[in-house]
Structure formats: C-alpha cells, structure tokens
Design a protein around this motif. Structure first.
Motif, PDB file in Angstrom:
ATOM      1  N   VAL A   1      21.534 -18.048 -33.554  1.00 39.50           N
ATOM      2  CA  VAL A   1      22.173 -19.361 -33.487  1.00 39.50           C
ATOM      3  C   VAL A   1      21.495 -20.321 -34.466  1.00 39.50           C
ATOM      4  CG1 VAL A   1      22.615 -21.363 -32.009  1.00 39.50           C
ATOM      5  CG2 VAL A   1      23.008 -19.060 -31.130  1.00 39.50           C
ATOM      6  N   ALA A   2      20.171 -20.338 -34.486  1.00 40.09           N
ATOM      7  CA  ALA A   2      19.439 -21.228 -35.384  1.00 40.09           C
ATOM      8  C   ALA A   2      19.703 -20.893 -36.853  1.00 40.09           C
ATOM      9  CB  ALA A   2      17.947 -21.163 -35.085  1.00 40.09           C
ATOM     10  N   ALA A   3      20.030 -19.629 -37.131  1.00 35.33           N
ATOM     11  CA  ALA A   3      20.329 -19.205 -38.504  1.00 35.33           C
ATOM     12  C   ALA A   3      21.796 -19.432 -38.864  1.00 35.33           C
ATOM     13  CB  ALA A   3      19.976 -17.734 -38.673  1.00 35.33           C
ATOM     14  N   ASN A   4      22.552 -20.084 -37.959  1.00 32.32           N
ATOM     15  CA  ASN A   4      23.972 -20.377 -38.164  1.00 32.32           C
ATOM     16  C   ASN A   4      24.837 -19.117 -38.206  1.00 32.32           C
ATOM     17  OD1 ASN A   4      26.041 -22.290 -38.370  1.00 32.32           O
ATOM     18  ND2 ASN A   4      26.205 -21.955 -40.556  1.00 32.32           N
ATOM     19  N   ASP A   5      24.446 -18.123 -37.439  1.00 29.56           N
ATOM     20  CA  ASP A   5      25.246 -16.907 -37.363  1.00 29.56           C
ATOM     21  C   ASP A   5      26.099 -16.864 -36.108  1.00 29.56           C
ATOM     22  OD1 ASP A   5      24.451 -15.850 -39.782  1.00 29.56           O
ATOM     23  OD2 ASP A   5      22.697 -14.885 -38.919  1.00 29.56           O
ATOM     24  N   GLY A   6      26.334 -18.011 -35.467  1.00 30.67           N
ATOM     25  CA  GLY A   6      27.246 -18.015 -34.344  1.00 30.67           C
ATOM     26  C   GLY A   6      26.879 -19.008 -33.266  1.00 30.67           C
ATOM     27  N   VAL A   7      27.531 -18.812 -32.135  1.00 28.82           N
ATOM     28  CA  VAL A   7      27.309 -19.609 -30.940  1.00 28.82           C
ATOM     29  C   VAL A   7      26.965 -18.655 -29.816  1.00 28.82           C
ATOM     30  CG1 VAL A   7      28.895 -21.429 -31.657  1.00 28.82           C
ATOM     31  CG2 VAL A   7      29.736 -19.572 -30.251  1.00 28.82           C
ATOM     32  N   SER A   8      26.448 -19.190 -28.749  1.00 25.75           N
ATOM     33  CA  SER A   8      26.108 -18.357 -27.606  1.00 25.75           C
ATOM     34  C   SER A   8      26.435 -19.109 -26.329  1.00 25.75           C
ATOM     35  CB  SER A   8      24.623 -18.012 -27.635  1.00 25.75           C
ATOM     36  OG  SER A   8      24.276 -17.199 -26.539  1.00 25.75           O
ATOM     37  N   ILE A   9      26.763 -18.381 -25.319  1.00 27.57           N
ATOM     38  CA  ILE A   9      26.908 -18.937 -23.977  1.00 27.57           C
ATOM     39  C   ILE A   9      25.811 -18.292 -23.145  1.00 27.57           C
ATOM     40  CG2 ILE A   9      28.351 -19.069 -21.923  1.00 27.57           C
ATOM     41  CD1 ILE A   9      30.777 -18.965 -23.717  1.00 27.57           C
ATOM     42  N   VAL A  10      24.989 -19.131 -22.518  1.00 29.86           N
ATOM     43  CA  VAL A  10      23.857 -18.624 -21.756  1.00 29.86           C
ATOM     44  C   VAL A  10      23.840 -19.256 -20.369  1.00 29.86           C
ATOM     45  CG1 VAL A  10      22.487 -18.238 -23.834  1.00 29.86           C
ATOM     46  CG2 VAL A  10      22.275 -20.401 -22.636  1.00 29.86           C
ATOM     47  N   THR A  11      23.192 -18.590 -19.452  1.00 31.44           N
ATOM     48  CA  THR A  11      23.037 -19.153 -18.110  1.00 31.44           C
ATOM     49  C   THR A  11      21.884 -20.146 -18.113  1.00 31.44           C
ATOM     50  OG1 THR A  11      21.459 -17.493 -17.359  1.00 31.44           O
ATOM     51  CG2 THR A  11      23.808 -16.979 -17.070  1.00 31.44           C
ATOM     52  N   GLY A  12      21.839 -20.963 -17.106  1.00 28.89           N
ATOM     53  CA  GLY A  12      20.759 -21.930 -16.977  1.00 28.89           C
ATOM     54  C   GLY A  12      19.391 -21.272 -16.901  1.00 28.89           C
ATOM     55  N   LEU A  13      19.333 -20.045 -16.391  1.00 25.09           N
ATOM     56  CA  LEU A  13      18.060 -19.343 -16.277  1.00 25.09           C
ATOM     57  C   LEU A  13      17.459 -18.989 -17.627  1.00 25.09           C
ATOM     58  CD1 LEU A  13      18.900 -16.922 -13.331  1.00 25.09           C
ATOM     59  CD2 LEU A  13      17.494 -18.986 -13.254  1.00 25.09           C
ATOM     60  N   THR A  14      18.285 -18.818 -18.656  1.00 22.89           N
ATOM     61  CA  THR A  14      17.784 -18.448 -19.989  1.00 22.89           C
ATOM     62  C   THR A  14      17.830 -19.610 -20.972  1.00 22.89           C
ATOM     63  OG1 THR A  14      19.960 -17.653 -20.672  1.00 22.89           O
ATOM     64  CG2 THR A  14      18.461 -16.041 -19.711  1.00 22.89           C
ATOM     65  N   ARG A  15      18.324 -20.754 -20.542  1.00 22.18           N
ATOM     66  CA  ARG A  15      18.476 -21.903 -21.432  1.00 22.18           C
ATOM     67  C   ARG A  15      17.161 -22.317 -22.079  1.00 22.18           C
ATOM     68  NH1 ARG A  15      20.467 -27.575 -19.185  1.00 22.18           N
ATOM     69  NH2 ARG A  15      18.334 -27.513 -18.483  1.00 22.18           N
ATOM     70  N   PHE A  16      16.046 -22.182 -21.382  1.00 26.23           N
ATOM     71  CA  PHE A  16      14.747 -22.583 -21.928  1.00 26.23           C
ATOM     72  C   PHE A  16      14.426 -21.840 -23.226  1.00 26.23           C
ATOM     73  CE2 PHE A  16      13.591 -18.785 -19.655  1.00 26.23           C
ATOM     74  CZ  PHE A  16      12.543 -18.245 -20.389  1.00 26.23           C
ATOM     75  N   GLN A  17      14.968 -20.644 -23.408  1.00 25.97           N
ATOM     76  CA  GLN A  17      14.698 -19.867 -24.609  1.00 25.97           C
ATOM     77  C   GLN A  17      15.372 -20.464 -25.844  1.00 25.97           C
ATOM     78  OE1 GLN A  17      16.081 -16.012 -23.417  1.00 25.97           O
ATOM     79  NE2 GLN A  17      14.181 -15.512 -22.367  1.00 25.97           N
ATOM     80  N   PHE A  18      16.274 -21.407 -25.646  1.00 24.80           N
ATOM     81  CA  PHE A  18      17.018 -22.009 -26.742  1.00 24.80           C
ATOM     82  C   PHE A  18      16.521 -23.411 -27.084  1.00 24.80           C
ATOM     83  CE2 PHE A  18      19.583 -18.590 -25.286  1.00 24.80           C
ATOM     84  CZ  PHE A  18      20.187 -18.100 -26.430  1.00 24.80           C
ATOM     85  N   GLN A  19      15.369 -23.805 -26.578  1.00 26.29           N
ATOM     86  CA  GLN A  19      14.804 -25.113 -26.903  1.00 26.29           C
ATOM     87  C   GLN A  19      14.284 -25.061 -28.336  1.00 26.29           C
ATOM     88  OE1 GLN A  19      15.156 -27.684 -24.796  1.00 26.29           O
ATOM     89  NE2 GLN A  19      16.159 -26.265 -23.422  1.00 26.29           N
ATOM     90  N   HIS A  20      14.994 -25.697 -29.240  1.00 24.40           N
ATOM     91  CA  HIS A  20      14.653 -25.685 -30.660  1.00 24.40           C
ATOM     92  C   HIS A  20      15.205 -26.956 -31.280  1.00 24.40           C
ATOM     93  CE1 HIS A  20      14.867 -24.396 -34.887  1.00 24.40           C
ATOM     94  NE2 HIS A  20      13.943 -23.504 -34.567  1.00 24.40           N
ATOM     95  N   ARG A  21      14.512 -27.551 -32.217  1.00 19.38           N
ATOM     96  CA  ARG A  21      14.937 -28.833 -32.788  1.00 19.38           C
ATOM     97  C   ARG A  21      16.250 -28.763 -33.544  1.00 19.38           C
ATOM     98  NH1 ARG A  21      13.571 -29.088 -38.219  1.00 19.38           N
ATOM     99  NH2 ARG A  21      12.183 -27.431 -38.879  1.00 19.38           N
ATOM    100  N   ASP A  22      16.650 -27.586 -33.998  1.00 22.20           N
ATOM    101  CA  ASP A  22      17.888 -27.447 -34.763  1.00 22.20           C
ATOM    102  C   ASP A  22      19.074 -26.987 -33.924  1.00 22.20           C
ATOM    103  OD1 ASP A  22      16.570 -28.172 -37.090  1.00 22.20           O
ATOM    104  OD2 ASP A  22      16.006 -26.109 -37.552  1.00 22.20           O
ATOM    105  N   ILE A  23      18.889 -26.863 -32.637  1.00 25.12           N
ATOM    106  CA  ILE A  23      19.945 -26.334 -31.766  1.00 25.12           C
ATOM    107  C   ILE A  23      20.372 -27.407 -30.771  1.00 25.12           C
ATOM    108  CG2 ILE A  23      20.419 -24.672 -29.921  1.00 25.12           C
ATOM    109  CD1 ILE A  23      18.761 -22.662 -31.414  1.00 25.12           C
ATOM    110  N   THR A  24      21.681 -27.514 -30.591  1.00 22.24           N
ATOM    111  CA  THR A  24      22.242 -28.408 -29.583  1.00 22.24           C
ATOM    112  C   THR A  24      22.687 -27.571 -28.385  1.00 22.24           C
ATOM    113  OG1 THR A  24      23.036 -29.933 -31.261  1.00 22.24           O
ATOM    114  CG2 THR A  24      24.085 -30.069 -29.110  1.00 22.24           C
ATOM    115  N   ILE A  25      22.361 -28.022 -27.204  1.00 22.23           N
ATOM    116  CA  ILE A  25      22.790 -27.349 -25.974  1.00 22.23           C
ATOM    117  C   ILE A  25      23.758 -28.275 -25.257  1.00 22.23           C
ATOM    118  CG2 ILE A  25      22.062 -26.442 -23.737  1.00 22.23           C
ATOM    119  CD1 ILE A  25      19.382 -25.745 -25.053  1.00 22.23           C
ATOM    120  N   VAL A  26      24.962 -27.770 -24.997  1.00 15.35           N
ATOM    121  CA  VAL A  26      26.008 -28.570 -24.378  1.00 15.35           C
ATOM    122  C   VAL A  26      26.402 -27.920 -23.053  1.00 15.35           C
ATOM    123  CG1 VAL A  26      28.351 -29.471 -24.656  1.00 15.35           C
ATOM    124  CG2 VAL A  26      26.872 -29.211 -26.662  1.00 15.35           C
TER     125      VAL A  26
END
Length: 75
Positions: free
Chosen positions: A5-30
């Motif tokens: 996702v950070a490399a702009n190769d797509g989007v992802s849908i994740v559960t709240g349990l794994t959301r912490f793994q996507f904490q990155h300054r270049d990523i938006t979580i909606v």
C-alpha cells in the motif's frame, strides 16, 4: 501488505485487529462500516499518491459493494 500500500501498489481492507500494522505517515486509514459484519474493516491507501488504474477500479468496486451491503442491511 502495508509495504504494498505504501508503495502505491493498491488498497487493502483490514480488520481492526491488524490496523496497527498500517500505522505509517504516508498511509490514510478510513473506517469502512458494514452493519452486517461483526468486525470493523478499513480502506488503506497511500496518502500522497494516486492509485493505479487497477487499484482505482478495485477501490470503486469495493465502494459499490459497500453501498449494496448498507442498503441490504438498512431495509
């Protein structure tokens, strides 16, 4: 997945349990709410870049599916 996702190769849908793994300054979580699910899921995209054509098509597809879930549950 976060790296893709950070490399702009797509989007992802994740559960709240794994959301912490996507904490990155270049990523938006909606938050993505689907009342028929028992877990919250989220759109994850790169904040600064446009999505590729394929990723945009997938994103649009998921948004349409989310609308149909919402309409089905809220009736």
């Amino acid at each position: 997945m976060m790296g893709l996702v950070a490399a702009n190769d797509g989007v992802s849908i994740v559960t709240g349990l794994t959301r912490f793994q996507f904490q990155h300054r270049d990523i938006t979580i909606v938050p993505f709410r689907d009342l028929s699910l028992q877990r919250g899921i989220y759109w994850v995209t790169d904040r600064e870049r446009k999505l590729s054509l394929c990723a945009t098509a997938f994103y649009d597809f998921l948004q349409e599916k989310a609308k149909s879930f919402y309409h089905r549950v809220s009736r």
